[in-house]
Design a protein around this motif. Structure first.
Motif, short mmCIF file in Angstrom:
data_model
loop_
_atom_site.label_atom_id
_atom_site.label_comp_id
_atom_site.label_asym_id
_atom_site.label_seq_id
_atom_site.Cartn_x
_atom_site.Cartn_y
_atom_site.Cartn_z
N TYR A 45 0.85 -1.18 0.00
CA TYR A 45 0.00 0.00 0.00
C TYR A 45 0.89 1.23 0.00
CZ TYR A 45 -2.88 -3.89 1.19
OH TYR A 45 -3.47 -5.12 1.15
N HIS A 46 0.27 2.40 -0.09
CA HIS A 46 1.08 3.61 -0.23
C HIS A 46 0.66 4.69 0.76
CE1 HIS A 46 1.46 1.70 -4.29
NE2 HIS A 46 2.71 1.85 -3.92
N ALA A 47 1.68 5.27 1.40
CA ALA A 47 1.49 6.45 2.23
C ALA A 47 2.01 7.62 1.40
CB ALA A 47 2.27 6.32 3.54
N ILE A 48 1.16 8.63 1.20
CA ILE A 48 1.46 9.72 0.28
C ILE A 48 1.49 11.04 1.02
CG2 ILE A 48 0.64 10.91 -1.81
CD1 ILE A 48 -0.95 8.13 -2.28
N CYS A 49 2.58 11.79 0.85
CA CYS A 49 2.70 13.10 1.50
C CYS A 49 1.94 14.14 0.68
CB CYS A 49 4.17 13.51 1.65
SG CYS A 49 4.34 15.13 2.42
N GLU A 50 1.04 14.86 1.35
CA GLU A 50 0.25 15.88 0.66
C GLU A 50 1.04 17.15 0.40
OE1 GLU A 50 -4.33 15.06 1.87
OE2 GLU A 50 -3.07 15.87 3.49
N GLU A 51 2.19 17.29 1.03
CA GLU A 51 3.02 18.49 0.82
C GLU A 51 3.94 18.31 -0.38
OE1 GLU A 51 3.31 21.60 2.47
OE2 GLU A 51 1.36 20.98 3.23
N CYS A 52 4.77 17.25 -0.36
CA CYS A 52 5.81 17.10 -1.40
C CYS A 52 5.51 15.99 -2.40
CB CYS A 52 7.18 16.86 -0.76
SG CYS A 52 7.33 15.25 0.06
N GLY A 53 4.48 15.17 -2.13
CA GLY A 53 4.11 14.12 -3.07
C GLY A 53 4.90 12.83 -2.91
N ARG A 54 5.80 12.78 -1.92
CA ARG A 54 6.58 11.56 -1.70
C ARG A 54 5.65 10.39 -1.41
NH1 ARG A 54 10.33 11.35 3.55
NH2 ARG A 54 10.14 9.13 3.95
N THR A 91 5.95 27.73 10.76
CA THR A 91 4.78 28.23 11.49
C THR A 91 4.94 28.20 13.00
OG1 THR A 91 3.78 26.03 11.59
CG2 THR A 91 3.24 27.40 9.67
N GLY A 92 5.88 27.39 13.48
CA GLY A 92 6.03 27.25 14.93
C GLY A 92 5.05 26.25 15.51
N ASP A 93 4.11 25.73 14.68
CA ASP A 93 3.14 24.73 15.14
C ASP A 93 3.71 23.34 14.97
OD1 ASP A 93 1.27 26.71 15.63
OD2 ASP A 93 0.38 26.54 13.62
N ARG A 94 3.27 22.42 15.83
CA ARG A 94 3.67 21.03 15.66
C ARG A 94 2.69 20.33 14.73
NH1 ARG A 94 7.51 18.67 18.15
NH2 ARG A 94 6.63 16.59 17.97
N TYR A 95 3.23 19.45 13.85
CA TYR A 95 2.36 18.72 12.92
C TYR A 95 2.36 17.26 13.25
CZ TYR A 95 1.34 22.68 10.05
OH TYR A 95 0.85 23.88 9.60
N GLU A 130 9.90 14.89 6.89
CA GLU A 130 10.68 16.05 6.42
C GLU A 130 9.78 17.28 6.29
OE1 GLU A 130 10.95 13.02 5.17
OE2 GLU A 130 13.06 12.52 5.46
N CYS A 131 8.60 17.09 5.70
CA CYS A 131 7.66 18.21 5.53
C CYS A 131 7.12 18.68 6.88
CB CYS A 131 6.53 17.82 4.58
SG CYS A 131 7.08 17.70 2.86
N GLN A 132 6.95 17.75 7.82
CA GLN A 132 6.49 18.14 9.16
C GLN A 132 7.49 19.12 9.77
OE1 GLN A 132 5.39 14.82 11.80
NE2 GLN A 132 5.06 13.62 9.95
N LEU A 133 8.79 18.79 9.65
CA LEU A 133 9.84 19.66 10.19
C LEU A 133 9.82 21.03 9.52
CD1 LEU A 133 12.91 17.26 10.58
CD2 LEU A 133 11.66 18.44 12.40
N LYS A 134 9.73 21.02 8.17
CA LYS A 134 9.70 22.30 7.43
C LYS A 134 8.52 23.16 7.88
CE LYS A 134 11.71 20.66 3.22
NZ LYS A 134 11.26 19.99 2.03
N LEU A 135 7.35 22.52 8.00
CA LEU A 135 6.14 23.26 8.39
C LEU A 135 6.26 23.79 9.82
CD1 LEU A 135 3.47 20.95 6.75
CD2 LEU A 135 3.96 23.31 6.10
N GLU A 136 6.87 23.00 10.70
CA GLU A 136 7.07 23.45 12.09
C GLU A 136 7.97 24.67 12.12
OE1 GLU A 136 8.41 20.49 14.98
OE2 GLU A 136 6.89 19.11 14.20
N GLU A 137 9.06 24.63 11.31
CA GLU A 137 10.00 25.76 11.26
C GLU A 137 9.31 27.01 10.75
OE1 GLU A 137 13.28 24.32 8.92
OE2 GLU A 137 13.85 22.89 10.49
#
Length: 152
Positions: free
Chosen positions: A93-102, A148-152, A139-146
């Protein structure tokens, strides 16, 4: 199975289906097996064009369609412009990142009998199934945290 064994096994299967093994077919199959990043036809073409200067993008597409028909390759079309192609040696099955498409492959043995369960519960004759899980990769979670300051 090692990637070398998977290539050899797949080539045998093609021969049994009376499909001629051209150097390009071998190259495309080998690339798909060794690169589990679900490449597009264009990415495969770019990667192999140095090795096969006379090969066109159409050749890559035609061979991917052939491999899909034979059942080696899944065409994954998730609504973006180009399909991605995935060598299938085991149901996954596939886990798909909605930010970068990985796209990450996900093996989950508990879902192996989902086809039979569906038949039992609904009477459907199941031909195939796929499961997609959408979220945000680490990776995108880290970028988004940096950003916005919010945790994802």
């Amino acid at each position: 199975m090692t990637s070398h064994h998977l290539v050899a096994h797949s080539i045998e299967k093609l021969k049994r289906a009376h499909i001629r093994i051209t150097p390009q077919r071998y190259g495309i199959l080998e690339y798909l097996i060794e690169n589990d990043n679900h490449p597009t036809a264009d990415e495969i073409y770019q990667a192999l064009s140095g090795r096969f200067p006379n090969m066109s993008v159409a050749t890559v597409y035609n061979n991917l369609r052939l491999f899909t028909k034979v059942g080696f390759v899944d065409e994954m079309n998730y609504g973006d412009a180009s399909s991605r192609f995935d060598f299938t040696s085991a149901q996954h099955y596939h886990a798909i990142c909605e930010e970068c498409g990985r796209i990450e492959d996900l093996y989950y043995p508990g879902l192996e009998d989902i086809g039979e369960v569906t038949t039992t519960l609904t009477g459907f004759k199941v031909k195939r199934h796929r499961l997609e899980i959408y979220g945000i990769c680490p990776e995108c979670q880290l970028k988004l945290e940096e950003q916005t300051g919010d945790r994802y």
